[in-house]
Write a protein that holds these residues in place. Structure first.
Motif, PDB file in Angstrom:
ATOM      1  N   GLU A 170       7.689   7.454   5.245  1.00  0.00           N
ATOM      2  CA  GLU A 170       7.983   6.184   5.893  1.00  0.00           C
ATOM      3  C   GLU A 170       9.385   5.766   5.488  1.00  0.00           C
ATOM      4  OE1 GLU A 170       8.011   6.036   2.850  1.00  0.00           O
ATOM      5  OE2 GLU A 170       6.968   4.186   2.300  1.00  0.00           O
ATOM      6  N   ALA A 171       9.755   4.543   5.838  1.00  0.00           N
ATOM      7  CA  ALA A 171      11.160   4.169   5.707  1.00  0.00           C
ATOM      8  C   ALA A 171      11.666   4.180   4.263  1.00  0.00           C
ATOM      9  CB  ALA A 171      11.401   2.812   6.348  1.00  0.00           C
ATOM     10  N   GLY A 227      14.770   6.402   3.990  1.00  0.00           N
ATOM     11  CA  GLY A 227      15.998   5.673   3.668  1.00  0.00           C
ATOM     12  C   GLY A 227      16.573   6.116   2.329  1.00  0.00           C
ATOM     13  N   PRO A 268       9.942  12.265  10.443  1.00  0.00           N
ATOM     14  CA  PRO A 268       9.889  10.803  10.287  1.00  0.00           C
ATOM     15  C   PRO A 268       9.116  10.191  11.447  1.00  0.00           C
ATOM     16  CG  PRO A 268      12.175  11.617  10.348  1.00  0.00           C
ATOM     17  CD  PRO A 268      11.296  12.751  10.739  1.00  0.00           C
ATOM     18  N   CYS A 310      11.512   5.065  12.745  1.00  0.00           N
ATOM     19  CA  CYS A 310      12.700   5.266  11.904  1.00  0.00           C
ATOM     20  C   CYS A 310      13.867   5.897  12.675  1.00  0.00           C
ATOM     21  CB  CYS A 310      12.353   6.137  10.707  1.00  0.00           C
ATOM     22  SG  CYS A 310      11.258   5.336   9.521  1.00  0.00           S
ATOM     23  N   MET A 318      17.582   4.982  12.058  1.00  0.00           N
ATOM     24  CA  MET A 318      18.211   5.068  10.736  1.00  0.00           C
ATOM     25  C   MET A 318      19.359   6.094  10.733  1.00  0.00           C
ATOM     26  SD  MET A 318      14.732   4.533   8.479  1.00  0.00           S
ATOM     27  CE  MET A 318      15.468   4.564   6.858  1.00  0.00           C
ATOM     28  N   ASN A 346      19.966   2.018   5.615  1.00  0.00           N
ATOM     29  CA  ASN A 346      18.904   2.882   5.097  1.00  0.00           C
ATOM     30  C   ASN A 346      18.207   2.275   3.877  1.00  0.00           C
ATOM     31  OD1 ASN A 346      18.984   4.959   7.008  1.00  0.00           O
ATOM     32  ND2 ASN A 346      20.785   5.874   6.036  1.00  0.00           N
ATOM     33  N   SER A 378      16.159  -0.807   4.942  1.00  0.00           N
ATOM     34  CA  SER A 378      14.920  -0.387   5.613  1.00  0.00           C
ATOM     35  C   SER A 378      13.878   0.051   4.587  1.00  0.00           C
ATOM     36  CB  SER A 378      15.198   0.778   6.565  1.00  0.00           C
ATOM     37  OG  SER A 378      16.166   0.405   7.521  1.00  0.00           O
ATOM     38  N   ILE A 397      10.263  -1.997   4.278  1.00  0.00           N
ATOM     39  CA  ILE A 397       8.941  -1.407   4.539  1.00  0.00           C
ATOM     40  C   ILE A 397       8.040  -1.540   3.310  1.00  0.00           C
ATOM     41  CG2 ILE A 397       9.176   1.049   3.864  1.00  0.00           C
ATOM     42  CD1 ILE A 397       7.879  -0.038   7.264  1.00  0.00           C
ATOM     43  N   LEU A 430      11.076  -1.476  12.678  1.00  0.00           N
ATOM     44  CA  LEU A 430      10.106  -0.964  11.706  1.00  0.00           C
ATOM     45  C   LEU A 430       8.703  -1.535  11.899  1.00  0.00           C
ATOM     46  CD1 LEU A 430      12.211  -0.877   8.418  1.00  0.00           C
ATOM     47  CD2 LEU A 430      11.500   1.054   9.832  1.00  0.00           C
TER      48      LEU A 430
END
Ligand SMILES: [Mn+2]
Length: 323
Positions: free
Chosen positions: A25-26, A30, A54, A58, A61, A155, A158, A162, A197
């Motif tokens: 996930e982010a 990120g 991903p 996302c 990103m 990044n 994010s 999240i 997101l």
């Protein structure tokens, strides 16, 4: 505090394998992207390799297309890699197939914020107070005196967004907000990032949520609240399990709940995945570790091999001991 050791390792080596957990996930994504950018700026050579792609959320990103998937890997690129930087993983196994690429001659650097981390690295920087691994990556930029690019800021922001559920969860600290403020100064469109997101759910996912909510249940004292996603529901709606992770926010939001659970039947029959959230100091990491899983004090998970009813009975019996 092992930040200086992480920096030494980055200085010592030239070519880096960067990896994060399966079903990323982010935060995992990120953190990997910002770390790769940092390493490039030091004139070194990073390559991000993950087992799973991903999520679509996302897509925005910066650098997302640079991530190489294990199944598409040309093994030649592994030549001369002398350091593996593993982010957001409590164990090396959490990288899935990417773990097979980590060889004995690589120094392993473990950067993570899960309290259940097993210190698998040669260098370990585990900070359970970090709301996201992205916060730790931000710390590396600071310590090196490197200015973040706008892409790095997006990044890392994010990653934090999240893992804090948009600054709502108990892991959100003053430091989290100070870092976020510094990131936003790079001209971030925070509303766009939030919507990307959190508000780009496929129709199928909301449909699945409806079915899952119909299974909502609780103990007579109301302290344990749970719901299910069965294989039948999932296949009936066409949604994917990985898109349903935040469903647990619904049982968690029920007044009086101390522990919220989401039971998910996986594709493999007899294998149930369980997510937990704890409130008011209930340590769900402890509960998850009893079943061979782990995570954070307030958010954890594990898998259990049992028929659905039996799994529910055993898990609820264990949870009752903790509330
Ligand atoms: Mn994380």
């Amino acid at each position: 505090m092992s930040l200086p050791k992480v920096i030494n390792a980055i200085r010592r080596h030239k070519k880096f394998l960067i990896s994060g957990h399966v079903d990323p996930e982010a935060d995992a994504i990120g953190s990997q992207l910002a770390l790769a950018s940092l390493i490039k700026r030091l004139g070194k050579d990073p390559i991000i390799i993950d087992q799973d792609p991903p999520p679509v959320s996302c897509d925005f990103m910066p650098g997302i297309n640079s991530i190489v998937l294990c199944k598409n890997l040309n093994k030649k690129v592994l030549k001369d890699i002398d350091c593996a930087l593993i982010v957001d993983c409590p164990t090396l196994e959490r990288t899935g197939k990417a773990a097979e690429l980590v060889t004995r001659d690589m120094e392993i650097v473990n950067i993570d914020h899960h309290v259940s981390n097993d210190y698998f690295g040669d260098v370990n920087w585990v900070d359970g107070k970090g709301a996201a691994t992205g916060e730790l990556i931000f710390g590396i930029f600071k310590r090196l005196g490197l200015k973040l690019t706008k892409g790095d800021a997006i990044n890392i922001y994010s990653a934090i967004l999240i893992d804090t559920g948009s600054f709502r969860y108990s892991n959100t600290s003053a430091k989290t907000h100070i870092i976020a403020a510094e990131l936003i100064k790079n001209g971030l469109d925070t509303n766009f990032i939030y919507e990307s997101l959190f508000e780009m759910k496929a129709y199928e996912v909301t449909h699945l949520l409806g079915k899952s909510l119909s299974t909502l249940n609780r103990t007579p004292d109301g302290k344990i609240v749970w719901m299910w996603i069965t294989r039948e529901m999932k296949n009936g709606t066409g949604a994917e399990l990985k898109d349903a992770e935040n469903f647990i926010g619904f049982p968690r939001a029920v007044r009086g709940s101390k522990v919220a659970l989401l039971f998910k039947e996986s594709e493999e029959k007899g294998l149930i995945k369980v997510s937990l959230r704890g409130k008011d100091g209930v340590d769900v990491n402890k509960i998850a570790m009893k079943f061979g899983g782990g995570g954070h004090v307030a958010a954890a998970g594990f898998s259990i091999r049992a028929a659905s009813r039996e799994a529910e009975r055993r898990v609820l019996a264990e949870v009752s001991k903790h509330v």
